[in-house]
Design an enzyme around this catalytic site. Structure first.
Site, PDB file in Angstrom:
ATOM      1  CE1 TYR A 146      -3.023  -3.012   0.202  1.00  0.00           C
ATOM      2  CE2 TYR A 146      -4.030  -2.031   2.130  1.00  0.00           C
ATOM      3  CZ  TYR A 146      -4.010  -3.012   1.151  1.00  0.00           C
ATOM      4  OH  TYR A 146      -4.989  -3.979   1.140  1.00  0.00           O
ATOM      5  CE  LYS A 196       0.522 -17.548  -1.609  1.00  0.00           C
ATOM      6  NZ  LYS A 196      -0.359 -18.743  -1.584  1.00  0.00           N
ATOM      7  CG  ASP A 228      -2.885 -19.757   0.516  1.00  0.00           C
ATOM      8  OD1 ASP A 228      -2.087 -19.599   1.464  1.00  0.00           O
ATOM      9  OD2 ASP A 228      -2.561 -20.375  -0.508  1.00  0.00           O
ATOM     10  CG  ASP A 252      -7.396  -3.950   3.681  1.00  0.00           C
ATOM     11  OD1 ASP A 252      -8.455  -3.846   4.329  1.00  0.00           O
ATOM     12  OD2 ASP A 252      -7.189  -3.315   2.628  1.00  0.00           O
ATOM     13  CG  ASP A 256     -13.210  -6.181   5.282  1.00  0.00           C
ATOM     14  OD1 ASP A 256     -12.819  -5.406   6.182  1.00  0.00           O
ATOM     15  OD2 ASP A 256     -13.936  -5.806   4.333  1.00  0.00           O
TER      16      ASP A 256
HETATM   17  P1  NAD Z   1     -17.807  -1.354   3.781  1.00  0.00           P
HETATM   18  O1  NAD Z   1     -16.937  -1.883   4.871  1.00  0.00           O
HETATM   19  O2  NAD Z   1     -18.166   0.073   3.848  1.00  0.00           O
HETATM   20  O3  NAD Z   1     -19.178  -2.196   3.726  1.00  0.00           O
HETATM   21  C1  NAD Z   1     -19.203  -3.600   3.458  1.00  0.00           C
HETATM   22  C2  NAD Z   1     -20.571  -4.139   3.927  1.00  0.00           C
HETATM   23  O4  NAD Z   1     -20.601  -4.108   5.363  1.00  0.00           O
HETATM   24  C3  NAD Z   1     -21.740  -3.284   3.451  1.00  0.00           C
HETATM   25  O5  NAD Z   1     -22.817  -4.128   3.149  1.00  0.00           O
HETATM   26  C4  NAD Z   1     -22.083  -2.411   4.652  1.00  0.00           C
HETATM   27  O6  NAD Z   1     -23.419  -2.023   4.723  1.00  0.00           O
HETATM   28  C5  NAD Z   1     -21.702  -3.332   5.809  1.00  0.00           C
HETATM   29  N1  NAD Z   1     -21.275  -2.566   6.982  1.00  0.00           N
HETATM   30  C6  NAD Z   1     -20.067  -1.977   7.192  1.00  0.00           C
HETATM   31  N2  NAD Z   1     -20.043  -1.351   8.371  1.00  0.00           N
HETATM   32  C7  NAD Z   1     -21.255  -1.556   8.946  1.00  0.00           C
HETATM   33  C8  NAD Z   1     -21.843  -1.148  10.174  1.00  0.00           C
HETATM   34  N3  NAD Z   1     -21.172  -0.411  11.081  1.00  0.00           N
HETATM   35  N4  NAD Z   1     -23.111  -1.527  10.422  1.00  0.00           N
HETATM   36  C9  NAD Z   1     -23.796  -2.283   9.561  1.00  0.00           C
HETATM   37  N5  NAD Z   1     -23.303  -2.709   8.367  1.00  0.00           N
HETATM   38  C10 NAD Z   1     -22.036  -2.330   8.071  1.00  0.00           C
HETATM   39  O7  NAD Z   1     -17.072  -1.735   2.431  1.00  0.00           O
HETATM   40  P2  NAD Z   1     -17.304  -1.156   0.964  1.00  0.00           P
HETATM   41  O8  NAD Z   1     -18.753  -0.994   0.702  1.00  0.00           O
HETATM   42  O9  NAD Z   1     -16.498  -2.028   0.099  1.00  0.00           O
HETATM   43  O10 NAD Z   1     -16.610   0.253   0.994  1.00  0.00           O
HETATM   44  C11 NAD Z   1     -17.300   1.497   1.113  1.00  0.00           C
HETATM   45  C12 NAD Z   1     -16.289   2.614   1.099  1.00  0.00           C
HETATM   46  O11 NAD Z   1     -15.491   2.555   2.310  1.00  0.00           O
HETATM   47  C13 NAD Z   1     -15.311   2.527  -0.048  1.00  0.00           C
HETATM   48  O12 NAD Z   1     -15.134   3.823  -0.556  1.00  0.00           O
HETATM   49  C14 NAD Z   1     -14.040   2.007   0.598  1.00  0.00           C
HETATM   50  O13 NAD Z   1     -12.923   2.432  -0.097  1.00  0.00           O
HETATM   51  C15 NAD Z   1     -14.108   2.642   1.980  1.00  0.00           C
HETATM   52  N6  NAD Z   1     -13.332   2.006   3.073  1.00  0.00           N
HETATM   53  C16 NAD Z   1     -12.817   2.819   4.035  1.00  0.00           C
HETATM   54  C17 NAD Z   1     -12.160   2.274   5.137  1.00  0.00           C
HETATM   55  C18 NAD Z   1     -11.653   3.178   6.227  1.00  0.00           C
HETATM   56  O14 NAD Z   1     -12.079   4.315   6.361  1.00  0.00           O
HETATM   57  N7  NAD Z   1     -10.746   2.712   7.084  1.00  0.00           N
HETATM   58  C19 NAD Z   1     -12.025   0.884   5.238  1.00  0.00           C
HETATM   59  C20 NAD Z   1     -12.587   0.075   4.234  1.00  0.00           C
HETATM   60  C21 NAD Z   1     -13.239   0.643   3.161  1.00  0.00           C
END
Ligand code: NAD
Length: 366
Positions: A146, A196, A228, A252, A256
């Site tokens: 990154y 890995k 993996d 990362d 998730d």
């Molecule tokens: P996301 O983590 O925002 O969401 C993934 C799924 O999880 C979605 O269905 C969402 O509704 C659910 N979710 C996440 N947090 C939740 C909560 N607190 N309560 C209930 N449901 C929740 O991932 P994405 O949709 O791939 O990314 C959205 C944006 O966030 C993108 O622009 C991405 O780049 C960014 N992002 C930011 C960070 C950060 O600020 N550290 C981390 C990851 C992704």
């Protein structure tokens, strides 16, 4: 009376909604302790770009530099809105990574916890959850792919190409690995080292350093596991893990997945710690798909407050009280929609009601 400056970066999407609940908790903790929290909000992320022209404005940098700790909501935009911003000014590249680099918060702690009585939140079978999941993922946060050199161009054959560099030196690896071993000594003395090395030279060096640092922690039992295979093991046998350590991108992705086995990313708070700085944020993104509906789970944001109380302000009892207050909301049969399907035997509540119930439980605790 102790006084702490806390910078509030509410962020994008669900960020402001879940931050509001976290601030309620901070204010209550302030009221009932001999402590003053000076909260200062600052612009950060996609909303900051649209308001000021930059996702990490100079003023925000100065405010962050002067704070004792930073509480950060998720940032990021949906695909269409991201496309409106120049690539290098999009929220992660223009704000999040520069924040991490500026503060040198190299150690990211991501607790992954689901007590047995909440096994119904998980998509895994109860027998796999067993006595409950309780691990911490330790992710290197300011190195690797990154942060490496990037090159984009057209090659001699006229084809567009991209080159990204994965670079770690032994000092960078050693500092995060030591953090992990120390964490093991406070827990079960079992470390899973995620790598890995069958493909990546970076993992070969990583594993060498793990072996060298291990000499200082002879009591810690080490398991080396390919990333993996670790992904599979997280689904099939998550309770074997206690402390996991890994490089930036592996962390990362695997963290998730950890949110997935708990039932929602909304259960994933985190702490980002450096030698002199710290910031706290949910592990997840800004969830644009549910933003503005008051249905996001604020556990990850309030849990980040609990981590801040413990790690930045040494308020161990209040930190425990906050965790317990959140658990008591679940124990009373309440759930935000992310954790339960319609028709499930739970009382569904919204974001602000979850916050109110945490406040009520906390008010009743010692
Ligand atoms: P996301 O983590 O925002 O969401 C993934 C799924 O999880 C979605 O269905 C969402 O509704 C659910 N979710 C996440 N947090 C939740 C909560 N607190 N309560 C209930 N449901 C929740 O991932 P994405 O949709 O791939 O990314 C959205 C944006 O966030 C993108 O622009 C991405 O780049 C960014 N992002 C930011 C960070 C950060 O600020 N550290 C981390 C990851 C992704």
């Amino acid at each position: 009376m102790k006084s702490y400056k806390i910078t509030i970066l509410a962020g994008d999407g669900i960020g402001p909604e879940i931050m509001k609940e976290a601030i309620k908790v901070l204010k209550l903790v302030e009221q009932r302790n001999d402590v003053k929290f000076e909260l200062q909000e600052a612009a950060f992320g996609g909303s900051a770009y649209f308001d000021t022209g930059h996702p990490f404005p100079e003023e925000t940098k100065m405010i962050c530099d002067e704070s004792d700790a930073i509480l950060k909501g998720p940032i990021g935009l949906n695909h269409e809105d991201s496309e409106k911003i120049p690539v290098d000014l999009r929220p992660e590249r223009g704000a999040l990574l520069p924040l991490r680099k500026r503060l040198n918060t190299y150690a990211n702690f991501r607790p992954v916890s689901l007590p047995r009585r909440l096994a119904h939140f998980s998509p895994l079978k109860p027998e796999i959850i067993g006595d409950g999941i309780d691990m911490v993922m330790i992710r290197e946060l300011v190195g690797g792919l990154y942060f490496g050199e990037k090159e984009v161009g057209v090659n001699d054959d006229g084809l567009r190409y991209v080159k990204e560099t994965l670079e770690y030196n032994e000092a960078q690896i050693e500092q995060i690995v030591r953090v992990a071993f120390k964490q093991c000594m406070r827990r079960k003395k079992v470390l899973h080292n995620i790598h890995k090395s069958n493909v990546l030279k970076s993992s070969v060096l990583w594993n060498e350093v793990v072996g060298e640092v291990a000499v200082d922690f002879p009591e810690v039992e080490i398991h080396h596991i390919l990333v993996d295979a670790a992904a599979t093991a997280l689904c099939l046998n998550p309770t074997q893990f206690d402390v996991m350590v890994m490089e930036n991108m592996f962390g990362d992705i695997l963290s998730d997945q950890a949110g997935g086995i708990l039932g929602s990313l909304g259960l994933m708070p985190s702490a980002c710690i450096g030698e002199t700085n710290a910031y706290y944020e949910p592990s997840h993104g800004s969830a644009p798909d549910i933003a503005g509906q008051n249905i996001a789970n604020p556990y990850s944001m309030i849990g980040s407050v609990a981590m801040m109380l413990e790690l930045s302000f040494d308020m161990l009892d209040e930190s425990k009280n906050v965790w317990n207050a959140m658990q008591s909301v679940f124990a009373d049969g309440f759930s935000t929609p992310d954790l339960s399907k319609p028709g499930a035997d739970v009382k569904m509540i919204k974001t602000d009601e979850f916050g109110d119930r945490v406040i009520a439980a906390l008010s009743g605790s010692a």
